[in-house]
Enzyme design. Structure first.
Site, mmCIF file in Angstrom:
data_model
loop_
_atom_site.group_PDB
_atom_site.id
_atom_site.type_symbol
_atom_site.label_atom_id
_atom_site.label_comp_id
_atom_site.label_asym_id
_atom_site.label_seq_id
_atom_site.Cartn_x
_atom_site.Cartn_y
_atom_site.Cartn_z
ATOM 1 C CB SER A 41 -0.820 -0.069 1.272
ATOM 2 O OG SER A 41 -1.546 -0.994 1.473
ATOM 3 C CG ASN A 48 -3.116 4.121 0.335
ATOM 4 O OD1 ASN A 48 -4.108 4.312 1.159
ATOM 5 N ND2 ASN A 48 -2.613 3.175 0.251
ATOM 6 C CG HIS A 108 -2.359 -0.724 -3.930
ATOM 7 N ND1 HIS A 108 -2.441 0.662 -3.956
ATOM 8 C CD2 HIS A 108 -2.691 -1.453 -3.036
ATOM 9 C CE1 HIS A 108 -2.812 0.727 -2.640
ATOM 10 N NE2 HIS A 108 -3.155 -0.287 -2.037
HETATM 11 N N1 LIG Z 1 -5.552 -4.585 4.243
HETATM 12 C C1 LIG Z 1 -5.969 -3.906 3.150
HETATM 13 O O1 LIG Z 1 -7.040 -3.181 2.827
HETATM 14 C C2 LIG Z 1 -5.003 -3.796 2.030
HETATM 15 C C3 LIG Z 1 -5.304 -2.963 0.652
HETATM 16 C C4 LIG Z 1 -4.412 -2.918 -0.311
HETATM 17 C C5 LIG Z 1 -3.242 -3.581 -0.154
HETATM 18 N N2 LIG Z 1 -2.577 -3.955 0.924
HETATM 19 C C6 LIG Z 1 -1.450 -4.475 1.273
HETATM 20 O O2 LIG Z 1 -1.489 -5.938 1.207
HETATM 21 C C7 LIG Z 1 -0.307 -6.356 1.997
HETATM 22 C C8 LIG Z 1 -0.829 -7.412 2.982
HETATM 23 O O3 LIG Z 1 -1.821 -6.852 3.515
HETATM 24 P P1 LIG Z 1 -3.081 -7.624 4.466
HETATM 25 O O4 LIG Z 1 -3.670 -6.678 4.953
HETATM 26 O O5 LIG Z 1 -3.499 -8.792 3.857
HETATM 27 O O6 LIG Z 1 -1.826 -8.193 5.764
HETATM 28 P P2 LIG Z 1 -1.791 -9.548 6.678
HETATM 29 O O7 LIG Z 1 -0.871 -8.892 7.888
HETATM 30 O O8 LIG Z 1 -3.479 -9.683 7.057
HETATM 31 O O9 LIG Z 1 -1.494 -10.722 6.042
HETATM 32 C C9 LIG Z 1 -0.346 -10.775 5.687
HETATM 33 C C10 LIG Z 1 0.161 -12.406 5.625
HETATM 34 O O10 LIG Z 1 1.332 -12.462 5.074
HETATM 35 C C11 LIG Z 1 1.986 -13.209 6.064
HETATM 36 N N3 LIG Z 1 3.321 -13.560 5.922
HETATM 37 C C12 LIG Z 1 4.235 -12.844 6.844
HETATM 38 N N4 LIG Z 1 5.519 -13.202 6.509
HETATM 39 C C13 LIG Z 1 5.461 -13.877 5.455
HETATM 40 C C14 LIG Z 1 6.635 -14.607 4.454
HETATM 41 N N5 LIG Z 1 7.794 -14.296 4.841
HETATM 42 N N6 LIG Z 1 6.271 -15.297 3.568
HETATM 43 C C15 LIG Z 1 5.117 -15.447 3.340
HETATM 44 N N7 LIG Z 1 3.910 -14.875 3.993
HETATM 45 C C16 LIG Z 1 4.218 -14.247 5.072
HETATM 46 C C17 LIG Z 1 1.351 -13.577 7.182
HETATM 47 O O11 LIG Z 1 1.503 -14.727 7.690
HETATM 48 C C18 LIG Z 1 -0.061 -13.120 6.675
HETATM 49 O O12 LIG Z 1 -1.046 -14.212 6.623
HETATM 50 C C19 LIG Z 1 0.418 -5.471 2.431
HETATM 51 O O13 LIG Z 1 1.403 -5.002 1.865
HETATM 52 C C20 LIG Z 1 -0.505 -4.217 2.483
HETATM 53 O O14 LIG Z 1 -0.037 -3.067 2.492
HETATM 54 C C21 LIG Z 1 -3.573 -4.097 1.997
#
Ligand SMILES: NC(=O)c1ccc[n+]([C@@H]2O[C@H](COP(=O)([O-])OP(=O)(O)OC[C@H]3O[C@@H](n4cnc5c(N)ncnc54)[C@H](O)[C@@H]3O)[C@@H](O)[C@H]2O)c1
Length: 283
Positions: free
Chosen positions: A107, A178, A128
Site C-alpha cells: 500500500s 493512499n 496494488h
Molecule cells: N488490508 C488492506 O485493505 C490492503 C489493501 C491494499 C493493499 N494491502 C497490502 O497488502 C499486503 C498484505 O496486507 P494484509 O492486510 O493482507 O496483511 P495481513 O497481515 O493480514 O496478512 C499478511 C500475511 O503475510 C504472511 N506472511 C508474513 N511473512 C511472510 C513471509 N515471509 N512469507 C510469506 N507470507 C508471509 C502472514 O502470515 C499473513 O498471513 C500489505 O503489503 C498491505 O499494505 C492491504
C-alpha cells in the site's frame, strides 16, 4: 489480501500457488475463498461449476522456493513491513525463474526500494489491489524508477484479463490512492479528536453529503488503524511535510491495540457474525 488475489487469479483460470509462512493462515485463506465463492454463486455473478474449477486451480504451500520454481509472475502480499518485503524480494530475485515479473501489493512501500534488492529492477512493479479484491474494480499499477515499459504493458493487459480497470501511476510516497485517502482519514480523526463532532456524525456527513459508501472512520477501521498509521508515517517521512503528521488520537488508539475490525474494536465495535454498527469511541 493474499487470499483475495489468489481467488481472483484462480477464478480467471490461472494456476496459483498461494504461499504463507503460516499453515493456519493458509487453512483460513482456503476457508475464506470457499465462502466468498459461495457468495458470488448466490449473487449470480459466478456459475456454480466455477467454484470447483477455481478451487482446483489453487495449491497452498509454505515454501517460497517450491512455490515460485516455475512461475511467470509473483504477486507479493505479505505483512506491510519494509524489512520483511526487502528480505522476500531479495529471495525472489535470487530464486524466481529468469524473466519472471515480481509484483508487490504494498500500500505504501517504495517499489524502487524493493526493486533495488532483486538484481532485476526492470522486472519489478506495484500491483496494488483494493479490498475486497474479487469485488473492487481498480488495480493501481505502480512503475518503479527502473520498471521496463514491457513489464507495465504486461501487467496492464493482465489486469484487464482479470476483469479489472488498471491505472498506471509513478512511485512516490502513497502512490495516488493512499496519498489522497489517508490525509482525508487523518483529517476525519482530527475532527473527532478536536471534538468538532462524534464518530457517527462525521461518518454520516461524509456518507450522505459526499455519497461515500462508507464513512472515513469506518473505512479506517476496515483498513486497520495500524495500517493507516504506518501509511501516514510513510507520507510524513517521504515528503517531510507536517500536513501528513498522524493525529495523536490515531497514535494512541494503535498503542492501545484498538486496531479496528480485525481485532474487534476501533472507532466502532465489531462482533463476529453481526452487521450491527456500534460506536466504541466516546470522548
Ligand atoms: N488490508 C488492506 O485493505 C490492503 C489493501 C491494499 C493493499 N494491502 C497490502 O497488502 C499486503 C498484505 O496486507 P494484509 O492486510 O493482507 O496483511 P495481513 O497481515 O493480514 O496478512 C499478511 C500475511 O503475510 C504472511 N506472511 C508474513 N511473512 C511472510 C513471509 N515471509 N512469507 C510469506 N507470507 C508471509 C502472514 O502470515 C499473513 O498471513 C500489505 O503489503 C498491505 O499494505 C492491504
Amino acid at each position: 489480501m493474499g487470499n483475495g488475489i489468489a481467488h481472483l487469479f484462480a477464478q480467471y483460470g490461472f494456476k496459483v500457488n498461494l504461499i504463507d509462512v503460516s499453515e493456519k493462515q493458509l487453512a483460513k485463506a482456503l476457508e475464506t475463498i470457499g465462502k466468498n465463492l459461495d457468495r458470488q454463486v448466490a449473487k449470480g455473478v459466478l456459475e456454480p461449476a466455477a467454484k470447483e474449477s477455481t478451487l482446483q486451480n489453487l495449491t497452498t504451500m509454505t515454501s517460497i522456493t517450491a512455490g515460485i520454481s516455475d512461475v511467470q509472475l509473483v504477486v507479493e502480499a505479505a505483512t506491510e513491513n519494509v524489512d520483511l518485503k526487502l528480505k522476500i524480494f531479495k529471495e525472489l530475485g535470487e530464486e524466481a525463474p529468469e524473466g519472471c515479473i515480481l509484483a508487490s501489493n504494498t500500500s505504501s512501500i517504495s517499489i524502487t526500494k524493493i526493486a533495488a534488492v532483486t538484481g532485476r529492477a526492470g522486472k519489478v512493479i506495484g500491483m496494488h489491489f483494493m479490498n475486497p479484491v474479487p469485488v473492487m474494480k481498480l488495480v493501481e499499477i505502480i512503475n518503479g524508477y527502473a520498471t521496463e515499459p514491457e513489464v507495465t504493458g504486461t501487467i496492464v493487459d493482465l489486469s484487464k484479463t482479470l476483469g479489472k480497470v488498471p491505472c498506471v501511476v509513478n512511485d512516490y510516497p502513497g502512490f495516488v490512492a493512499n496519498r489522497i485517502l489517508m490525509p482525508m482519514i487523518n483529517e476525519a480523526i482530527y475532527t473527532l479528536y478536536e471534538g468538532v463532532a462524534g464518530v457517527e456524525e462525521i461518518d454520516t456527513v461524509m456518507k450522505l453529503g459526499m455519497a461515500h459508501p462508507m464513512g472515513p472512520l469506518q473505512l479506517a477501521d476496515f483498513i486497520g488503524l495500524d495500517v493507516c498509521l504506518s501509511i501516514l508515517r510513510v507520507l510524513h517521512d517521504g515528503f517531510g511535510n507536517p500536513k501528513y503528521a498522524p493525529c495523536p488520537l490515531l497514535v494512541n488508539m494503535v498503542t492501545a491495540d484498538k486496531l479496528g475490525a480485525k481485532n474487534g474494536e476501533g472507532f466502532y465495535k465489531y462482533t463476529p457474525g453481526s452487521k450491527e454498527l456500534t460506536v466504541a469511541y466516546r470522548r
